[in-house]
Design a protein around this motif. Structure first.
Motif, PDB file in Angstrom:
ATOM      1  N   THR A  94       0.832  -1.213   0.000  1.00  0.00           N
ATOM      2  CA  THR A  94       0.000   0.000   0.000  1.00  0.00           C
ATOM      3  C   THR A  94       0.867   1.264   0.000  1.00  0.00           C
ATOM      4  OG1 THR A  94      -0.317  -0.452   2.351  1.00  0.00           O
ATOM      5  CG2 THR A  94      -2.186  -0.846   0.908  1.00  0.00           C
ATOM      6  N   GLY A  95       2.076   1.192   0.605  1.00  0.00           N
ATOM      7  CA  GLY A  95       2.977   2.357   0.566  1.00  0.00           C
ATOM      8  C   GLY A  95       3.297   2.710  -0.884  1.00  0.00           C
ATOM      9  N   TYR A 110      -0.003  12.990   5.011  1.00  0.00           N
ATOM     10  CA  TYR A 110       0.152  11.924   6.012  1.00  0.00           C
ATOM     11  C   TYR A 110       1.482  11.199   5.794  1.00  0.00           C
ATOM     12  CZ  TYR A 110      -4.810  12.590   6.975  1.00  0.00           C
ATOM     13  OH  TYR A 110      -6.015  13.126   7.314  1.00  0.00           O
ATOM     14  N   LEU A 111       1.796  10.888   4.545  1.00  0.00           N
ATOM     15  CA  LEU A 111       3.057  10.186   4.273  1.00  0.00           C
ATOM     16  C   LEU A 111       4.238  11.059   4.663  1.00  0.00           C
ATOM     17  CD1 LEU A 111       1.139   8.457   2.244  1.00  0.00           C
ATOM     18  CD2 LEU A 111       3.339   7.770   1.328  1.00  0.00           C
ATOM     19  N   VAL A 157      -7.357   4.087   2.413  1.00  0.00           N
ATOM     20  CA  VAL A 157      -6.539   2.931   2.037  1.00  0.00           C
ATOM     21  C   VAL A 157      -7.422   1.682   1.861  1.00  0.00           C
ATOM     22  CG1 VAL A 157      -5.773   2.260   4.340  1.00  0.00           C
ATOM     23  CG2 VAL A 157      -4.263   1.894   2.463  1.00  0.00           C
ATOM     24  N   GLY A 188       2.394  -4.100   4.235  1.00  0.00           N
ATOM     25  CA  GLY A 188       2.008  -2.780   4.749  1.00  0.00           C
ATOM     26  C   GLY A 188       0.502  -2.588   4.856  1.00  0.00           C
ATOM     27  N   LEU A 205       0.243   4.171  -2.621  1.00  0.00           N
ATOM     28  CA  LEU A 205       0.015   5.562  -2.210  1.00  0.00           C
ATOM     29  C   LEU A 205       1.051   6.505  -2.820  1.00  0.00           C
ATOM     30  CD1 LEU A 205      -0.865   4.839   1.532  1.00  0.00           C
ATOM     31  CD2 LEU A 205      -2.399   5.889  -0.146  1.00  0.00           C
ATOM     32  N   ARG A 206       2.315   6.088  -2.825  1.00  0.00           N
ATOM     33  CA  ARG A 206       3.352   6.963  -3.419  1.00  0.00           C
ATOM     34  C   ARG A 206       3.084   7.178  -4.912  1.00  0.00           C
ATOM     35  NH1 ARG A 206       6.453   4.727   0.737  1.00  0.00           N
ATOM     36  NH2 ARG A 206       6.686   2.770  -0.384  1.00  0.00           N
ATOM     37  N   GLY A 237       4.800  10.895   8.301  1.00  0.00           N
ATOM     38  CA  GLY A 237       5.005   9.570   8.895  1.00  0.00           C
ATOM     39  C   GLY A 237       3.773   9.063   9.631  1.00  0.00           C
ATOM     40  N   LYS A 238       2.600   9.659   9.302  1.00  0.00           N
ATOM     41  CA  LYS A 238       1.356   9.204   9.953  1.00  0.00           C
ATOM     42  C   LYS A 238       0.615   8.252   9.029  1.00  0.00           C
ATOM     43  CE  LYS A 238       0.485  13.433  12.497  1.00  0.00           C
ATOM     44  NZ  LYS A 238      -0.217  14.711  12.382  1.00  0.00           N
ATOM     45  N   LEU A 239      -0.297   7.475   9.618  1.00  0.00           N
ATOM     46  CA  LEU A 239      -1.107   6.598   8.780  1.00  0.00           C
ATOM     47  C   LEU A 239      -2.136   7.423   8.024  1.00  0.00           C
ATOM     48  CD1 LEU A 239      -1.847   3.533  11.094  1.00  0.00           C
ATOM     49  CD2 LEU A 239      -0.068   3.794   9.367  1.00  0.00           C
ATOM     50  N   VAL A 240      -2.375   7.105   6.773  1.00  0.00           N
ATOM     51  CA  VAL A 240      -3.452   7.771   6.048  1.00  0.00           C
ATOM     52  C   VAL A 240      -4.778   7.231   6.603  1.00  0.00           C
ATOM     53  CG1 VAL A 240      -1.997   7.959   3.982  1.00  0.00           C
ATOM     54  CG2 VAL A 240      -3.666   6.148   4.125  1.00  0.00           C
ATOM     55  N   ARG A 274      13.807   8.542   1.025  1.00  0.00           N
ATOM     56  CA  ARG A 274      12.390   8.901   1.126  1.00  0.00           C
ATOM     57  C   ARG A 274      12.173   9.798   2.335  1.00  0.00           C
ATOM     58  NH1 ARG A 274       9.650   3.047   1.066  1.00  0.00           N
ATOM     59  NH2 ARG A 274       8.869   4.005   2.962  1.00  0.00           N
ATOM     60  N   GLN A 312      -8.704  -1.595   9.446  1.00  0.00           N
ATOM     61  CA  GLN A 312      -8.288  -2.089   8.124  1.00  0.00           C
ATOM     62  C   GLN A 312      -8.405  -3.613   8.068  1.00  0.00           C
ATOM     63  OE1 GLN A 312      -4.422  -0.569   6.953  1.00  0.00           O
ATOM     64  NE2 GLN A 312      -4.990   1.528   7.489  1.00  0.00           N
ATOM     65  N   ARG A 321      -2.937  -2.298   8.553  1.00  0.00           N
ATOM     66  CA  ARG A 321      -2.074  -1.713   9.574  1.00  0.00           C
ATOM     67  C   ARG A 321      -2.855  -1.270  10.802  1.00  0.00           C
ATOM     68  NH1 ARG A 321       2.121   0.295   5.765  1.00  0.00           N
ATOM     69  NH2 ARG A 321       3.760   1.400   6.825  1.00  0.00           N
TER      70      ARG A 321
HETATM   71  P1  AMP Z   1       5.433   1.871   3.769  1.00  0.00           P
HETATM   72  O1  AMP Z   1       6.093   2.038   2.439  1.00  0.00           O
HETATM   73  O2  AMP Z   1       4.607   0.622   3.887  1.00  0.00           O
HETATM   74  O3  AMP Z   1       6.388   2.033   4.918  1.00  0.00           O
HETATM   75  O4  AMP Z   1       4.374   3.081   3.904  1.00  0.00           O
HETATM   76  C1  AMP Z   1       4.787   4.420   3.821  1.00  0.00           C
HETATM   77  C2  AMP Z   1       3.682   5.321   4.344  1.00  0.00           C
HETATM   78  O5  AMP Z   1       2.485   5.139   3.575  1.00  0.00           O
HETATM   79  C3  AMP Z   1       3.260   5.086   5.785  1.00  0.00           C
HETATM   80  O6  AMP Z   1       4.103   5.745   6.725  1.00  0.00           O
HETATM   81  C4  AMP Z   1       1.837   5.660   5.784  1.00  0.00           C
HETATM   82  O7  AMP Z   1       1.869   7.087   5.781  1.00  0.00           O
HETATM   83  C5  AMP Z   1       1.329   5.232   4.412  1.00  0.00           C
HETATM   84  N1  AMP Z   1       0.689   3.902   4.443  1.00  0.00           N
HETATM   85  C6  AMP Z   1       1.096   2.770   3.790  1.00  0.00           C
HETATM   86  N2  AMP Z   1       0.262   1.751   4.027  1.00  0.00           N
HETATM   87  C7  AMP Z   1      -0.691   2.229   4.858  1.00  0.00           C
HETATM   88  C8  AMP Z   1      -1.816   1.659   5.501  1.00  0.00           C
HETATM   89  N3  AMP Z   1      -2.131   0.354   5.354  1.00  0.00           N
HETATM   90  N4  AMP Z   1      -2.576   2.461   6.290  1.00  0.00           N
HETATM   91  C9  AMP Z   1      -2.296   3.759   6.445  1.00  0.00           C
HETATM   92  N5  AMP Z   1      -1.221   4.364   5.908  1.00  0.00           N
HETATM   93  C10 AMP Z   1      -0.421   3.617   5.112  1.00  0.00           C
END
Ligand code: AMP
Length: 221
Positions: free
Chosen positions: A31-32, A52-53, A64, A85, A35-36, A56-59, A162, A92, A88
């Motif tokens: 999911t990261g 949010y990204l 998601v 990912g 989202l990116r 460093g917070k969860l979206v 990143r 979810q 989380r």
């Molecule tokens: P990751 O690459 O999995 O470390 O994700 C990078 C960032 O994307 C996280 O710090 C969150 O901001 C967001 N993110 C990725 N997956 C999720 C998820 N399942 N729920 C919420 N935010 C997420």
């Protein structure tokens, strides 16, 4: 085989999910990365997720959950996959349980990668990534440096650190993991799916640890 990988940021989820994908023929759903990519393409979910990204917070869960549900409701939905990912949070996990039920897909295991905090800080501080979307190779200074400093071995693109791999953000991501993601474990323990694996040591050793605890495949799923 249908797996969820759970672990703190920097536990090697991405690396292991990629290997599991390549070697066992599983679709790797990160999911990261989704989202990116949405942020890069400036789609509506991407615009919402961006702050949010960066912090460093969860979206938000709804955002998601929708992205993942859409992926599983397409005609080319993954039948055999490894989730990296996601989920989380408990909300979810509940949403994903429902999507899988509707699609008649059962999980094979939830693999918990156990890695200590000091090791996490050491690993993430040195992480460099290739920003090219069809490459996304990752490197680590000093354990897995690129051949030419700052340049991707595979495609020659300039590597980046990143935003969410910078020290303050790493600390926040670890707190978020403890506060939210660890709640998933009792949820999946009740379903008898959790397998804890030592996430320290070299990449192949960790890969073997994972393969040993997941159920063997004997059918098309
Ligand atoms: P990751 O690459 O999995 O470390 O994700 C990078 C960032 O994307 C996280 O710090 C969150 O901001 C967001 N993110 C990725 N997956 C999720 C998820 N399942 N729920 C919420 N935010 C997420």
């Amino acid at each position: 085989m249908r797996l969820i990988l759970v672990g703190p940021p920097g536990s090697g989820k991405g690396t292991q999910a990629k290997l599991l994908g390549e070697r066992l023929g599983l679709t790797h759903i990160a999911t990261g990365d989704i989202l990116r990519e949405a942020i890069r393409l400036r789609t509506p979910p991407g615009r919402k997720a961006k702050p949010y990204l960066k912090a460093g917070k969860l979206v938000p869960d709804g955002l998601v959950n929708d992205l993942v549900a859409q992926r599983f409701r397409r005609n080319d939905r993954p039948e055999r996959f490894v989730m990296d990912g996601y989920p989380r949070t408990l909300a979810q996990a509940a949403s994903f349980d429902q999507v899988l039920r509707q699609e008649f897909l059962d999980l094979s295991a939830v693999v918990l990668l156990a890695v200590g905090d000091e090791e996490i800080l050491r690993r993430l501080g040195g992480r460099w990534s290739c920003p090219k979307t069809d490459c996304k190779a990752t490197y680590h200074d000093p354990t897995k440096p690129p051949r030419t400093p700052g340049i991707c071995d595979r495609c020659g693109t300039q590597l980046i650190q990143r935003d969410d791999d910078k020290p303050d953000t790493i600390r926040r991501r670890l707190e978020v993991y403890r506060r939210n993601t660890l709640e998933l474990i009792p949820h999946y323990e009740r379903q008898g799916l959790v397998r804890e694996v030592a996430g320290e040591g070299d990449i192949e050793k960790i890969y073997n640890n994972i393969v040993q605890v997941v159920p063997r495949e004997n059918g098309p799923c």
